[in-house]
Design an enzyme around this catalytic site. Structure first.
Site, PDB file in Angstrom:
ATOM      1  N   THR A 107      43.916   4.835 -20.025  1.00 36.07           N
ATOM      2  CA  THR A 107      42.511   5.015 -20.377  1.00 36.07           C
ATOM      3  C   THR A 107      42.401   6.144 -21.395  1.00 36.07           C
ATOM      4  OG1 THR A 107      41.710   4.185 -18.279  1.00 36.07           O
ATOM      5  CG2 THR A 107      40.287   5.757 -19.399  1.00 36.07           C
ATOM      6  N   HIS A 167      44.257  -4.888 -12.185  1.00 34.02           N
ATOM      7  CA  HIS A 167      44.367  -3.478 -11.754  1.00 34.02           C
ATOM      8  C   HIS A 167      44.004  -3.389 -10.274  1.00 34.02           C
ATOM      9  CE1 HIS A 167      44.607   0.726 -11.858  1.00 34.02           C
ATOM     10  NE2 HIS A 167      43.700   1.035 -12.762  1.00 34.02           N
ATOM     11  N   ASN A 207      45.495   2.781  -8.002  1.00 32.11           N
ATOM     12  CA  ASN A 207      44.816   4.032  -8.364  1.00 32.11           C
ATOM     13  C   ASN A 207      43.399   4.206  -7.825  1.00 32.11           C
ATOM     14  OD1 ASN A 207      47.181   4.417  -9.692  1.00 32.11           O
ATOM     15  ND2 ASN A 207      46.357   4.294 -11.766  1.00 32.11           N
ATOM     16  N   TYR A 221      40.803   2.040  -7.452  1.00 29.38           N
ATOM     17  CA  TYR A 221      39.659   1.279  -7.962  1.00 29.38           C
ATOM     18  C   TYR A 221      39.376   0.109  -7.013  1.00 29.38           C
ATOM     19  CZ  TYR A 221      40.201   4.564 -11.637  1.00 29.38           C
ATOM     20  OH  TYR A 221      40.283   5.755 -12.305  1.00 29.38           O
ATOM     21  N   ARG A 271      49.115  -4.690 -10.716  1.00 31.66           N
ATOM     22  CA  ARG A 271      49.550  -3.294 -10.561  1.00 31.66           C
ATOM     23  C   ARG A 271      49.095  -2.737  -9.210  1.00 31.66           C
ATOM     24  NH1 ARG A 271      49.155   2.351 -14.019  1.00 31.66           N
ATOM     25  NH2 ARG A 271      51.396   2.334 -14.349  1.00 31.66           N
ATOM     26  N   ASN A 281      41.727   9.507  -6.310  1.00 31.92           N
ATOM     27  CA  ASN A 281      40.399   8.986  -5.976  1.00 31.92           C
ATOM     28  C   ASN A 281      40.153   8.931  -4.468  1.00 31.92           C
ATOM     29  OD1 ASN A 281      39.431   8.699  -8.602  1.00 31.92           O
ATOM     30  ND2 ASN A 281      40.283   6.646  -8.844  1.00 31.92           N
ATOM     31  N   GLY A 340      53.833   6.337 -19.614  1.00 32.11           N
ATOM     32  CA  GLY A 340      52.458   6.690 -19.921  1.00 32.11           C
ATOM     33  C   GLY A 340      52.407   7.770 -20.986  1.00 32.11           C
TER      34      GLY A 340
HETATM   35  C1  LIG Z   1      45.500   9.643 -19.842  1.00 32.10           C
HETATM   36  C2  LIG Z   1      45.929   8.684 -18.789  1.00 32.10           C
HETATM   37  C3  LIG Z   1      45.187   7.539 -18.581  1.00 32.10           C
HETATM   38  C4  LIG Z   1      45.593   6.595 -17.634  1.00 32.10           C
HETATM   39  N1  LIG Z   1      44.882   5.416 -17.491  1.00 32.10           N
HETATM   40  C5  LIG Z   1      45.316   4.455 -16.653  1.00 32.10           C
HETATM   41  C6  LIG Z   1      44.679   3.180 -16.622  1.00 32.10           C
HETATM   42  O1  LIG Z   1      43.732   2.899 -17.371  1.00 32.10           O
HETATM   43  N2  LIG Z   1      45.153   2.258 -15.747  1.00 32.10           N
HETATM   44  C7  LIG Z   1      46.212   2.523 -14.909  1.00 32.10           C
HETATM   45  O2  LIG Z   1      46.615   1.646 -14.132  1.00 32.10           O
HETATM   46  N3  LIG Z   1      46.859   3.723 -14.946  1.00 32.10           N
HETATM   47  C8  LIG Z   1      46.460   4.672 -15.820  1.00 32.10           C
HETATM   48  N4  LIG Z   1      47.153   5.848 -15.917  1.00 32.10           N
HETATM   49  C9  LIG Z   1      48.442   6.011 -15.196  1.00 32.10           C
HETATM   50  C10 LIG Z   1      49.600   5.601 -16.107  1.00 32.10           C
HETATM   51  O3  LIG Z   1      49.573   4.203 -16.375  1.00 32.10           O
HETATM   52  C11 LIG Z   1      50.990   5.942 -15.516  1.00 32.10           C
HETATM   53  O4  LIG Z   1      51.162   5.269 -14.291  1.00 32.10           O
HETATM   54  C12 LIG Z   1      51.130   7.439 -15.298  1.00 32.10           C
HETATM   55  O5  LIG Z   1      50.766   8.149 -16.478  1.00 32.10           O
HETATM   56  C13 LIG Z   1      52.573   7.819 -14.907  1.00 32.10           C
HETATM   57  O6  LIG Z   1      53.463   7.519 -15.925  1.00 32.10           O
HETATM   58  P1  LIG Z   1      54.076   8.685 -16.894  1.00 32.10           P
HETATM   59  O7  LIG Z   1      54.642   9.720 -15.987  1.00 32.10           O
HETATM   60  O8  LIG Z   1      55.116   7.951 -17.707  1.00 32.10           O
HETATM   61  O9  LIG Z   1      52.942   9.199 -17.721  1.00 32.10           O
HETATM   62  C14 LIG Z   1      46.752   6.825 -16.844  1.00 32.10           C
HETATM   63  C15 LIG Z   1      47.477   8.003 -17.043  1.00 32.10           C
HETATM   64  C16 LIG Z   1      47.085   8.919 -17.996  1.00 32.10           C
HETATM   65  C17 LIG Z   1      47.927  10.150 -18.220  1.00 32.10           C
END
Ligand SMILES: Cc1cc2nc3c(=O)[nH]c(=O)nc-3n(C[C@H](O)[C@H](O)[C@H](O)COP(=O)(O)O)c2cc1C
Length: 358
Positions: free
Chosen positions: A24, A174, A177, A179, A226, A234, A310
């Site tokens: 996001t 989704h 997390n 939702y 996912r 949350n 991410g």
């Molecule tokens: C800025 C940001 C926005 C994220 N938005 C979403 C999202 O829209 N949907 C989702 O399933 N996870 C979201 N996540 C979680 C990431 O998909 C990912 O699981 C998480 O960052 C861990 O991976 P990383 O350690 O490689 O960053 C978000 C994470 C970050 C940092």
């Protein structure tokens, strides 16, 4: 170098196993329309074997504010997403859209006519909603009735249909997390006594009905789900994550979807990925704090088929190429994650020729 080898996902051949995690970034325009800047951002990251878009709202009650999370509940949004999908394809990439409903992780200021957020049960989440008046605590939601749950399934189906029109390569549901779908799955947020609450067969009913509705429109091989069994983000909790998520994985296996995407921190003990791998015959993606070496190791030892990144992709548009060359990564600037505009979004530097030649 397994991470950089091709992978067959359903009917698609991915050029590598490096997945861009859904992220996001709150940069959609008025009407929750994806913008040209967003198309540019995703096209920059087309070197990923698969891009999963940021969470995209299916609920037509979402206010059309900007900048915000994007939507996919009307034709204008599908048209705007078509430009994103097209630019990713022209750059040689593949992109799935992540479809999401906020449920209780919302606020009346984010819903038309100031409506109350909805959920399986009237239990507030822990955390804040980002509104035009700043971050505000999640209020106590209203429990959905059965007819409204059918409407939610329809909303996911409409979005899935619009995703086809937009030219995406597939859909990720989704269910992670904290939702709406996750709120149904986990016992801490679901106290219903009808067919959607109580035992795990009932708590996963919404997940499975949404998955079947989306798969009917796309074919099972273009659909992924996912899940985040461990996350308390949350305000989520479950009395028995092992039982809950084994049941969900087996049921999704029966439907036959292309992949399960598990948010499970690298090194999590006990880890569910080895268990769920026995329950689910499709591909597995893991995400959560992976780096090049830990991702290679997880593929090498059979823990997973693909790894999602991410923050790595936020800061490195050419992440797979950096892995290939063993070169250093840019660091993500967290202050710009949701800041709007191009700064911290499309201006992270690519590798330059000097670094590559060294
Ligand atoms: C800025 C940001 C926005 C994220 N938005 C979403 C999202 O829209 N949907 C989702 O399933 N996870 C979201 N996540 C979680 C990431 O998909 C990912 O699981 C998480 O960052 C861990 O991976 P990383 O350690 O490689 O960053 C978000 C994470 C970050 C940092």
């Amino acid at each position: 170098m397994n991470l950089l080898t091709p992978f067959t996902l359903g009917s698609l051949t991915l050029s590598n196993r490096v997945v861009m995690a859904p992220l996001t970034r709150r940069r959609a325009g008025e009407g929750k329309l994806p913008t040209a800047l967003m198309a540019n951002y995703y096209a920059q990251r087309a070197g990923a074997g698969l891009i999963i878009s940021e969470a995209t709202e299916v609920d037509p009650r979402s206010i059309p504010d900007a900048p915000s999370r994007p939507g996919l509940f009307n034709a204008a949004q599908a048209q705007a997403w078509a430009r994103v999908a097209d630019e990713v394809h022209r750059a040689g990439g593949r992109i799935f859209v992540q479809l999401s409903h906020l449920g209780r992780a919302s606020h009346p200021l984010l819903l038309v006519k100031g409506e109350q957020p909805v959920a399986p049960s009237a239990i507030a989440g822990k955390g804040v909603a980002f509104t035009r008046e700043g971050p505000l605590p999640f209020p106590v939601p209203r429990a959905l009735d059965i007819a409204e749950i059918c409407d939610v399934i329809d909303q996911f189906a409409v979005a899935a249909l619009l995703a086809r029109e937009a030219g995406f390569d597939g859909v990720e549901i989704h269910a992670a997390n904290g939702y709406l779908i996750d709120q149904f799955i986990r016992s801490g947020s679901n106290r219903r006594t009808d067919a959607y609450g109580g035992p795990v067969e009932n708590r996963t009913r919404l997940l499975l009905e949404v998955t079947e509705a989306v798969a009917a429109l796309w074919g099972v091989d273009r659909v992924g789900v996912r899940l985040s069994p461990w996350s308390d983000f949350n305000g989520m909790s479950d009395e028995d994550p092992l039982h809950t998520f084994c049941y969900a994985a087996e049921a999704l296996d029966q439907i036959g979807i292309a992949y399960l995407h598990l948010v499970e921190p690298a090194g999590q003990t006990p880890g569910l990925s080895p268990v769920l791998r026995q329950k689910f015959g499709g591909a597995l993606i893991v995400a959560g704090g992976y780096g090049h070496e830990t991702a290679e190791a997880a593929i090498e030892d059979g823990t997973t088929d693909l790894v999602a990144f991410g923050e790595g992709f936020i800061a490195n548009p050419d992440l797979p190429e950096r892995f290939r060359l063993g070169l250093p990564l840019n660091t993500a600037d967290r202050s710009t994650f949701y800041a709007g505009g191009a700064t911290g979004y499309t201006d992270y530097p690519y590798l330059d020729a000097h670094q590559v030649l060294q």
